[in-house]
Enzyme design. Structure first.
Site, PDB file in Angstrom:
ATOM      1  N   ASP A 156      -8.322   2.009  -2.623  1.00 16.38           N
ATOM      2  CA  ASP A 156      -7.073   2.592  -2.121  1.00 16.38           C
ATOM      3  C   ASP A 156      -7.271   3.243  -0.754  1.00 16.38           C
ATOM      4  O   ASP A 156      -8.150   2.843  -0.005  1.00 16.38           O
ATOM      5  CB  ASP A 156      -6.534   3.582  -3.178  1.00 16.38           C
ATOM      6  CG  ASP A 156      -5.023   3.622  -3.227  1.00 16.38           C
ATOM      7  OD1 ASP A 156      -4.403   3.954  -2.206  1.00 16.38           O
ATOM      8  OD2 ASP A 156      -4.446   3.326  -4.283  1.00 16.38           O
ATOM      9  N   HIS A 172      -1.741   8.354  -0.718  1.00 13.72           N
ATOM     10  CA  HIS A 172      -1.533   7.292  -1.710  1.00 13.72           C
ATOM     11  C   HIS A 172      -2.686   7.213  -2.711  1.00 13.72           C
ATOM     12  O   HIS A 172      -2.479   7.192  -3.926  1.00 13.72           O
ATOM     13  CB  HIS A 172      -1.361   5.976  -0.968  1.00 13.72           C
ATOM     14  CG  HIS A 172      -0.959   4.824  -1.811  1.00 13.72           C
ATOM     15  ND1 HIS A 172      -1.886   4.011  -2.438  1.00 13.72           N
ATOM     16  CD2 HIS A 172       0.249   4.340  -2.154  1.00 13.72           C
ATOM     17  CE1 HIS A 172      -1.239   3.077  -3.117  1.00 13.72           C
ATOM     18  NE2 HIS A 172       0.057   3.255  -2.962  1.00 13.72           N
ATOM     19  N   SER A 222       2.529   0.360  -7.257  1.00 12.27           N
ATOM     20  CA  SER A 222       1.307   1.109  -6.937  1.00 12.27           C
ATOM     21  C   SER A 222       1.075   2.254  -7.915  1.00 12.27           C
ATOM     22  O   SER A 222      -0.059   2.588  -8.223  1.00 12.27           O
ATOM     23  CB  SER A 222       1.438   1.751  -5.552  1.00 12.27           C
ATOM     24  OG  SER A 222       1.012   0.895  -4.539  1.00 12.27           O
TER      25      SER A 222
END
Ligand SMILES: *[C@@H]1O[C@H](CO)[C@@H](O)[C@H](O)[C@H]1NC(C)=O
Ligand SMILES: *[C@@H]1O[C@H](CO)[C@@H](O)[C@H](O)[C@H]1NC(C)=O
Ligand SMILES: *[C@@H]1O[C@H](CO)[C@@H](O)[C@H](O)[C@H]1NC(C)=O
Ligand SMILES: *[C@@H]1O[C@H](CO)[C@@H](O)[C@H](O)[C@H]1NC(C)=O
Ligand SMILES: *[C@@H]1O[C@H](CO)[C@@H](O)[C@H](O)[C@H]1NC(C)=O
Ligand SMILES: *[C@@H]1O[C@H](CO)[C@@H](O)[C@H](O)[C@H]1NC(C)=O
Ligand SMILES: *[C@@H]1O[C@H](CO)[C@@H](O)[C@H](O)[C@H]1NC(C)=O
Ligand SMILES: *[C@@H]1O[C@H](CO)[C@@H](O)[C@H](O)[C@H]1NC(C)=O
Length: 760
Positions: A149, A222, A549
């Site tokens: 990620d 994220h 996600s």
């Protein structure tokens, strides 16, 4: 509420270094650079001369011995040994053709770029603290989840190591030193942190210190979000500016986290395939048990898809690979659909965020709002541009500040409410607050620049009646930061969640499973503001994100829990348990609905259904798949020898004479001119007591389903039984038709599989 996380600030500023670069006139370097491109080169490792002790030394020598060699230190980006055999390097066309002439060369992939699958909780999953899967799995103790990620914010409370067991001795990973990232930030929760950016940099994209950290530290939150969703520790009292307040906890709160940063905050928001492969390669070498990827590349056949090929290597080593299905919404938009990958779509939660208003006449309305402050507005005048359509809809430039300033303005536009239109307009004219009447709001949680809410047009009728009928319409009260649980219907298939059939292998039903992916609360990086309001930038440690996600790490967490309970289960067995235990009925008793249309969703939207972790712990039967089964599946795709070699990464394999079905826990039949399709399956009993399973078939009009035999008896654990499922459609069947097979035993185990038939 969904939104692509965009990085407008980054985009604006990034132009600057590029410009400088040109002005400095390094034109020679630039033209030379143009001739080089990054390629991922697959090598047949059986050709490695014995004189080379390591693959890497062989790879380097291949580069060194080119007729026009450059410095191999500069050319080589990565040597891959676990995820694929091969390397990535910057090469000219001439150099590439020379390598391609070698008999050891297997395939070339030009560098490609992938994207994140974020569009802009555990309680809902039925994971209770006192019973069920969580305690049985000791909360994921001993399991290592590798997250591929954007990095991680190690100081987040979600990565504290209170109550964590020691780092497993088998762990080979490490925490790399780098910008703002000292190895000492790692602990018993965060046990690995590495970053990979050579591919991006080779593509001329700088990792600049203004826009990202040159280390595993997360710049835009994220990776912090996905890793805390999968395995964050307990953190009480967190919220998104007061919304969704509660205890944040990852799905497997005692699992360890290893972060592999491959996505960087650049002007492209992309990841390079060479970097992603390097992250996966390292994760395999380090010894992760579960790998989670919330990103995707294009839709390409498996022999061209490095993520699919790399995942097969991981699966072969017993690592569960979980990937987001993509956020493209429509039919045939599945990414990461290889049958060895667990492909995850996004569902909504049973939670919504509100504001309420009361008018002077006593009428009260509740609308959607994410306004990030608990302001209380009382006795304010209302404004509605009733005589002018443009004013009534608050189109950009329509409102007059003299008329509206300080008032609560009503904007009535059934077709469009968004941040660049109506929200900007009410902000511009200094409205005190706003009420949006619409059924199609495009407002996201970071768009609320003034106190405002959205009401459906159905309730707008009464409001319009009130404001047009009064000389001085007044708002009595307006309240914010109200979180409601038990919202119905829930879950729904999120509007953006990618849908099947999978264009690459339509014979496998994808996505496999749905997990929460809308307004998921988890840790973020507090370095950049979540949103701006007036002159203020608002920062938060926990925020709501949406996207497949966010769904994938939920499933990675559940896979970690299942792995902790059933250490000997294969990745396919774990996926089978997750799929056959899924539910397809929402909290109103209906089949799951599609958030887009409000109509019933289908297995092409939700796969086996919504994840149901506690039931997955004890599935009764599993549909297991071993490596040879995947080989047979690939044999059936009609790949040539070279393509087979590329995907399997071995020079020999066996294809049986008869095409065989992959032992998948779901069924999809594509009919051209035939009307019957038979599927062969083998189920393995994983219960303890003797059991007898009966097939229950759900056949809609136009479809006939039979299971032969229809009773399966098991006398001991791990016993296998085969059956044939026969699906027949008649002339009246619609183009797409959906059935279901359930094996149910006397102990109430229910092993459920969706059946899809498509007439072409
Ligand atoms: C990237 O960074 C290097 C070193 O700081 C600089 O020389 C170069 O101009 C930058 N390139 C771009 C495209 O910004
Ligand atoms: C760690 O990285 C930082 C920043 O890149 C650097 O200043 C420091 O010297 C490094 N420390 C070690 C021990 O390598
Ligand atoms: C980032 O750090 C790595 C080593 O940690 C170094 O090789 C590389 O040059 C750095 N990149 C930039 C843009 O500073
Ligand atoms: C809604 O707003 C859009 C522009 O924001 C405008 O083009 C459209 O006419 C408005 N619709 C109605 C029904 O007023
Ligand atoms: C193929 O099958 C033969 C006979 O069963 C076996 O000896 C051989 O090892 C197999 N090869 C591979 C690569 O699985
Ligand atoms: C079905 O169509 C294919 C070609 O489209 C043909 O080869 C085949 O014979 C047909 N089968 C039947 C049963 O008609
Ligand atoms: C499909 O299976 C049924 C038994 O369930 C069998 O009667 C039939 O012959 C099979 N058809 C084919 C084409 O294999
Ligand atoms: C199985 O479920 C049915 C209905 O849900 C219930 O009546 C029955 O008692 C259950 N049996 C067992 C063994 O749990």
């Amino acid at each position: 509420m969904t939104k692509e996380i965009s990085l407008p600030v980054l985009i604006l500023h990034h132009a600057l270094p590029c410009l400088l670069f040109l002005l400095l006139g390094v034109s020679n370097a630039a033209s030379e650079l143009e001739d080089y491109q990054t390629y991922i080169i697959r090598m047949d490792h059986s050709h490695k001369p014995a004189s080379f002790l390591t693959h890497e030394s062989w790879h380097r020598s291949v580069l060194k011995t080119l007729s026009y060699p450059a410095n191999d230190e500069e050319m080589m980006l990565y040597s891959y040994n676990h995820v694929i055999h091969g390397f990535s390097a910057r090469l000219t066309a001439l150099q590439l053709s020379e390598i391609e002439k070698s008999s050891a060369h297997l395939a070339t992939y030009p560098e490609s770029f992938g994207k994140l699958f974020t569009t802009h909780s555990p309680k809902f999953l039925g994971l209770k603290g006192k019973s069920g899967l969580l305690p049985a799995a000791s909360y994921g103790e001993g399991i290592i989840i590798g997250i591929i990620d954007t990095g991680i914010w190690p100081e987040s409370d979600s990565f504290n190591d209170r109550g964590m067991p020691p780092v497993p001795e088998r762990w080979k990973g490490q925490c790399e030193n780098g910008t703002a990232f000292s190895p000492s930030v790692c602990n018993k929760k965060l046990i690995g942190a590495r970053s990979f950016s050579k591919g991006l940099q080779a593509a001329g994209i700088n990792i600049s210190k203004e826009y990202d950290y040159n280390s595993t530290r997360d710049f835009f939150g994220h990776g912090t979000h996905t890793s805390s969703t999968a395995a964050g520790n307990h953190v009480p009292g967190v919220s998104h500016f007061g919304y969704a307040r509660g205890t944040a906890r990852g799905v497997a709160p005692r699992a360890h986290v290893a972060m592999y940063k491959v996505l960087w905050a650049t002007d492209t928001e992309k990841s390079a395939a060479s970097d992603v492969l390097a992250g996966m390669d390292q994760a395999i070498a380090d010894g992760v048990d579960v790998m989670s990827l919330s990103l995707g590349f294009g839709q390409t056949p498996f022999f061209k898809d490095v993520i699919a090929i790399g995942s097969l290597s991981a699966i072969r080593k017993g690592i569960v690979v979980v990937c987001a299905a993509g956020n493209d919404g429509g039919r045939q938009t599945i990414y990461n659909g290889a049958p060895w990958i667990t492909t995850v779509g996004a569902g909504t939660l049973d939670r919504s965020f509100h504001s309420t208003i009361t008018l002077d006449n006593g009428l009260t309305f509740k609308g959607i709002s994410y306004f990030p402050q608990s302001v209380y507005i009382a006795d304010a005048p209302l404004y509605y541009g009733k005589d002018d359509l443009n004013k009534a809809t608050c189109n950009l430039g329509a409102l007059n500040p003299d008329e509206v300033a300080g008032k609560v303005v009503i904007c009535d536009n059934t077709t469009k409410i968004d941040v660049y239109g109506q929200m900007e307009e009410v902000d511009r004219v200094g409205a005190h607050a706003a009420i949006f009447l619409t059924d199609t709001s495009d407002l996201y949680s970071d768009d609320y620049s003034i106190p405002s809410l959205t009401l459906p047009t159905s309730s707008g009728i009464l409001i319009r009646e009130y404001v047009t009928g009064r000389k001085k319409p007044m708002l009595k009260t307006m309240r914010f930061v109200l979180t409601e649980l038990g919202t119905k219907p829930a879950p729904q298939v999120a509007s953006f969640s990618s849908r099947g059939p999978d264009p690459i292998s339509p014979g496998i039903l994808k996505p496999d499973i749905l997990a929460p992916g809308v307004d998921v609360l988890a840790a973020v990086a507090p370095n950049i503001p979540y949103m701006e309001m007036g002159n203020y930038e608002l920062v938060t440690d926990y925020a709501l994100y949406s996207g497949t996600s966010m769904a994938a790490p939920h499933v990675a967490g559940v896979a970690a829990l299942l792995k902790a309970v059933h250490q000997d289960w294969s990745p396919a067995a774990i996926r089978s348990a997750i799929m056959t235990a899924a539910y397809t009925i929402d909290n109103t008793g209906s089949i799951l609905k599609d958030e887009n249309t409000g109509l019933l969703a289908t297995p092409l939207d939700f796969g086996a259904g919504h994840i149901n972790p506690s039931k997955a712990m004890d599935p009764g039967l599993i549909y297991d798949i071993n490596f040879q089964d995947y080989v047979e599946f690939l044999c059936g795709l009609g790949y040539n020898e070279k393509q087979m070699k590329i995907v399997l990464q071995q020079s020999q394999w066996n294809c049986s004479q008869e095409p065989t079905d992959l032992n998948y826990p779901s069924f999809i039949a594509i009919f051209t001119n035939e009307t019957v399709k038979n599927f062969s399956r083998v189920v393995t009993y994983v219960g303890e007591k003797e059991a007898s399973y009966r097939a229950f078939l759900d056949c809609p009009m136009g479809m006939k389903i039979r299971a032969e035999p229809s009773i399966l008896t098991f006398t001991e654990k791990y016993q296998k039984q085969a059956f044939v499922l026969s699906v027949e459609i008649d002339g009246n069947a619609p183009g797409m038709i959906y059935g279901n097979l359930k094996w149910i035993d006397q102990h109430n185990h229910t092993v459920s599989s969706p059946i899809v038939a498509i007439k072409t």
